[in-house]
Design a protein around this motif. Structure first.
Motif: not given
Length: 103
Positions: A53-54, A66, A69, A94
């Protein structure tokens, strides 16, 4: 074969696997080794989901806010911050990076 066939087949296999889990004897699940394995698999799955997901956007790799973050949250974890603080640091990083125009 259509895509829906494969989706329904995957659903049926997942449901059957879950049902088979109820047939496993309780003493197997209370074993210390099984507890360690279950914990390790859970951590591995969460780490892989976080990594995907990053850096993924559809089928392409992207490096945007991302990543920053994730780095900020990892730094907070290294400093042994409480979980809520880790989440807030990641969200703030983020937001700050997006405000600066990166991602």
């Amino acid at each position: 074969m259509s895509l829906w066939f494969w989706v329904l087949l995957a659903c049926a296999v997942a449901y059957a696997t879950k049902l088979l889990g109820y047939l496993v004897p309780r003493r197997w699940m209370q074993n210390e080794r099984m507890t360690r394995i279950a914990g390790t698999v859970t951590i591995g799955l969460l780490a892989s989901l976080t990594a995907v997901n990053a850096v993924a956007s559809g089928q392409a790799l992207t490096f945007d806010a991302r990543i920053g973050s994730l780095v900020a949250a990892a730094a907070a974890l290294v400093l042994r911050a409480p979980f809520l603080v880790v989440v807030l640091v990641g969200a703030a990083a983020a937001a700050g990076l997006r405000l600066l125009g990166w991602g």
